[in-house]
Design a protein around this motif. Structure first.
Motif, mmCIF file in Angstrom:
data_model
loop_
_atom_site.group_PDB
_atom_site.id
_atom_site.type_symbol
_atom_site.label_atom_id
_atom_site.label_comp_id
_atom_site.label_asym_id
_atom_site.label_seq_id
_atom_site.Cartn_x
_atom_site.Cartn_y
_atom_site.Cartn_z
ATOM 1 N N GLN A 79 -55.089 -77.604 26.233
ATOM 2 C CA GLN A 79 -56.521 -77.754 26.502
ATOM 3 C C GLN A 79 -57.317 -78.027 25.226
ATOM 4 N N TYR A 80 -56.645 -77.928 24.078
ATOM 5 C CA TYR A 80 -57.351 -78.067 22.804
ATOM 6 C C TYR A 80 -56.871 -79.296 22.057
ATOM 7 N N GLN B 274 -61.050 -69.904 23.297
ATOM 8 C CA GLN B 274 -62.417 -70.400 23.440
ATOM 9 C C GLN B 274 -63.288 -69.988 22.267
ATOM 10 N N ARG C 38 -59.014 -66.663 33.217
ATOM 11 C CA ARG C 38 -58.104 -67.702 33.673
ATOM 12 C C ARG C 38 -57.061 -67.998 32.602
ATOM 13 N N ASP C 39 -55.931 -68.582 33.045
ATOM 14 C CA ASP C 39 -54.893 -68.965 32.088
ATOM 15 C C ASP C 39 -55.431 -70.029 31.147
ATOM 16 N N GLU C 40 -54.919 -69.978 29.943
ATOM 17 C CA GLU C 40 -55.335 -70.918 28.909
ATOM 18 C C GLU C 40 -54.065 -71.475 28.280
ATOM 19 N N THR C 41 -54.022 -72.766 27.989
ATOM 20 C CA THR C 41 -52.832 -73.348 27.364
ATOM 21 C C THR C 41 -53.245 -74.152 26.128
ATOM 22 N N ARG D 109 -59.094 -70.407 29.026
ATOM 23 C CA ARG D 109 -59.265 -71.746 29.559
ATOM 24 C C ARG D 109 -59.883 -72.611 28.470
ATOM 25 N N ARG D 110 -60.026 -73.841 28.774
ATOM 26 C CA ARG D 110 -60.593 -74.730 27.764
ATOM 27 C C ARG D 110 -62.076 -74.438 27.557
ATOM 28 N N GLN E 46 -59.509 -81.872 31.921
ATOM 29 C CA GLN E 46 -60.273 -81.349 33.058
ATOM 30 C C GLN E 46 -61.726 -81.134 32.647
ATOM 31 N N GLN F 147 -64.944 -75.734 33.500
ATOM 32 C CA GLN F 147 -64.738 -74.871 34.661
ATOM 33 C C GLN F 147 -65.980 -74.027 34.884
ATOM 34 N N PRO F 148 -66.344 -73.852 36.153
ATOM 35 C CA PRO F 148 -67.577 -73.115 36.419
ATOM 36 C C PRO F 148 -67.439 -71.644 36.073
ATOM 37 N N PHE F 149 -68.571 -71.034 35.781
ATOM 38 C CA PHE F 149 -68.588 -69.603 35.543
ATOM 39 C C PHE F 149 -68.539 -68.903 36.886
ATOM 40 N N SER G 171 -59.465 -65.063 23.838
ATOM 41 C CA SER G 171 -59.298 -66.448 24.275
ATOM 42 C C SER G 171 -59.443 -67.377 23.072
#
Lengths: 450, 113
Positions: free
Chosen positions: B32-33, B53, B26-29, A27-28, A82, A85-87, B51
């Motif tokens: 998002q960056y 991340q 969770r999915d990551e795309t 996720r971001r 967005q 996102q919560p942990f 990730s």
């Protein structure tokens, strides 16, 4: 694909279909750091923090107010539409800060370390590889002790519990990279603030007693630890992490083979059913899902022992430079660190508040904390606080204080611990190194009165 | 540079197991960056193991990003990328996640260029 120069990244990925097929997860980021405010004057800063910066005269140039640093941390990436996102993890406090999902890494904000003993729900999570499945029969878990021993040992957790005396202690477990985010320029790795640490009650048996049962040879000088967690690439030949310690450290009475945390069976996420606890040293030597300890006749050279990993410079290097691996030594005892656990950074207090009750914790690797000081004027003057004793060696020490405020406005509260050797926390992260170990600058929080 | 089409959608976990995993990221795309040339290819190349991340947490100079790629290959057996492909990855990483410095104020006079 025959000519190397013509290959694309995609082709390279396809050379290893299993790896290339790895599901794209994640996720971001919610831990982006947007850097410093450009040329902000005091007025702009005051406007941004929403109050008068009271001790502005002694506020060091080049330091951004803690309140701004906090906002900067929350600022979204340019592309990320967005919000963060919560942990979310079963049994864990949603207030933990997520640093990454694969591998799963989450830290505890300082204000959630306010309990005398950190509950499971608030204990930080650090993984280096894939999380193994939960063991179906914990007591059947097998541990091997081999290498430089006279009688190699293969023993189940059930047998360990029966054969050796049970022991419990309160001990800080701290990631070797704790405080990394305070380095400038930024050091490589997970950007921990101060929350890659917690203090739990650990129960197990003495590591020394178990090693003695295998009969260490005179040649044994170093340990090598192995766990069951698979490498992130999914390649079974790759070792996720294998670290070790000098044998005298392993033989200290507080080193344990642990199966319970805070009086409950050790959770899978924390390395259950069996993990090592080598208190005072980087958490990475306290292997999770422990399967084997090999005694060696020389320093261990496993994954995470060499290069710049868990090492600090012998002679200081230029920040941001390349570094010479020959100038690095293994980080053993963790450096002194003190934190404010109440109030939380960013707390707003009613107008007219003139006194605040502070609480916190402090610890110092193999040593103890001798004194704790706080300042509300950017370190111009310091006040010594009430510091408790550790419940046992390697426990943290809790502290309390009452501070007076001269008026309404923006305040920073700085907290600084001094260890039993007289070493204080520095104002800035010291001894820069590429992977950012040993970052223990004093803790800063900001509060707003009125 | 070739573009990967839909590989994320059809992919299966590298280590398919019967029991559910302990934690499902969770999915990551790539979207998002931060946008920029070579973003998608860099993203898909790096997320084979972890990730993005962990990548996006970093702020480094191009030469330190180069060290990261070398380290990934030496320590974690990431496929070795050289030449034009390496440049493209480094272009994206050093633009999207550059070293942050203060424009004025205290400065390291020895900072590597």
């Amino acid at each position: 694909m025959s000519d190397k120069r013509e290959r694309t990244i995609v082709d390279l990925r396809m050379e290893d279909p299993e790896r290339a097929d790895a599901t794209i997860f994640g996720r971001r980021t919610d831990v982006s750091r947007r850097g410093f405010m450009n040329g902000a004057g005091l007025a702009a800063m005051s406007a941004a923090v929403g109050g008068t910066i009271v001790h502005s005269a002694t506020m060091p140039g080049g330091l951004i107010p803690a309140a701004l640093a906090q906002d900067a941390k929350k600022a979204p990436e340019a592309a990320a539409a967005q919000g963060p996102q919560p942990f979310s993890f079963p049994g864990k406090d949603p207030g933990l800060s997520l640093l990454g999902e694969r591998p799963l890494v989450a830290e505890t904000p300082e204000h959630l370390l306010d309990d005398e003993t950190t509950p499971l729900s608030k204990f930080f999570i650090r993984n280096n590889g894939q999380i193994p499945e939960k063991a179906a029969q914990p007591d059947a878990w097998e541990l091997t002790i081999d290498g430089e021993v006279n009688s190699p040992l293969k023993i189940t957790l059930g047998e360990l519990k029966k054969r050796f005396a049970t022991k419990s202690l309160y001990a800080v477990l701290e990631c070797g990279g704790n405080g990394r985010s305070f380095y400038a320029p930024q050091a490589r790795g997970n950007q921990w603030t101060n929350g890659g640490a917690g203090c739990a009650k650990w129960t197990g048996v003495s590591l020394a007693e178990v090693l003695k049962a295998a009969g260490p040879k005179a040649s044994a000088t170093y340990t090598a630890h192995y766990g069951a967690d698979q490498h992130l690439s999914g390649d079974p030949k790759q070792v996720t992490l294998s670290r070790g310690v000098r044998l005298p450290k392993a033989m200290e009475p507080e080193c344990l083979l642990v199966w319970a945390m805070n009086d409950a069976p050790l959770e899978n996420i924390h390395g259950g059913p069996l993990r090592l606890l080598i208190p005072g040293w980087p958490g990475s030597v306290s292997h999770k899902w422990l399967t084997r300890i090999t005694l060696r006749d020389k320093e261990h050279d496993g994954a995470g022992m060499t290069g710049f990993s868990y090492r600090v410079p012998i002679n200081p290097m230029v920040p941001g430079g390349k570094g010479d691996p020959k100038n690095f030594k293994i980080l053993e005892s963790m450096p002194v660190r003190g934190i404010i656990t109440n109030p939380a950074n960013g707390t707003k207090l009613p107008a007219g508040t003139r006194e605040i009750a502070l609480r916190g914790a402090a610890w110092a690797g193999d040593d103890t904390v001798k004194a704790m000081h706080v300042s509300t004027d950017y370190g111009a003057t310091w006040q010594q606080v009430e510091l408790g004793n550790p419940r046992n060696k390697f426990d943290w020490q809790r502290w309390t204080a009452r501070i007076k405020l001269p008026g309404d406005g923006y305040y920073e509260i700085w907290a600084r611990a001094t260890d039993s050797n007289g070493r204080m926390q520095p104002h800035a992260a010291p001894n820069w190194n590429p992977q950012g170990y040993g970052g223990n600058p004093l803790h800063r929080i900001a509060v707003l009165v009125g | 540079m070739a573009i990967i089409v839909g590989s994320a959608a059809i992919a299966l976990p590298a280590t398919a197991q019967q029991t559910p995993p302990a934690f499902e990221p969770r999915d990551e795309t790539p979207e998002q960056y931060p946008p920029g040339p070579n973003r998608d290819d860099t993203f898909y190349f790096c997320v084979a193991c972890h990730s993005f991340q962990i990548v996006a947490q970093q702020r480094m100079s191009r030469s330190r990003w180069d060290d990261v790629l070398t380290w990934m290959t030496e320590r974690h057996k990431m496929p070795d990328v050289q030449g034009e492909e390496r440049d493209k990855i480094l272009d994206y990483l050093s633009t999207a996640f550059p070293e942050t410095t203060q424009p004025r104020g205290w400065k390291n006079p020895f900072a590597p260029k």
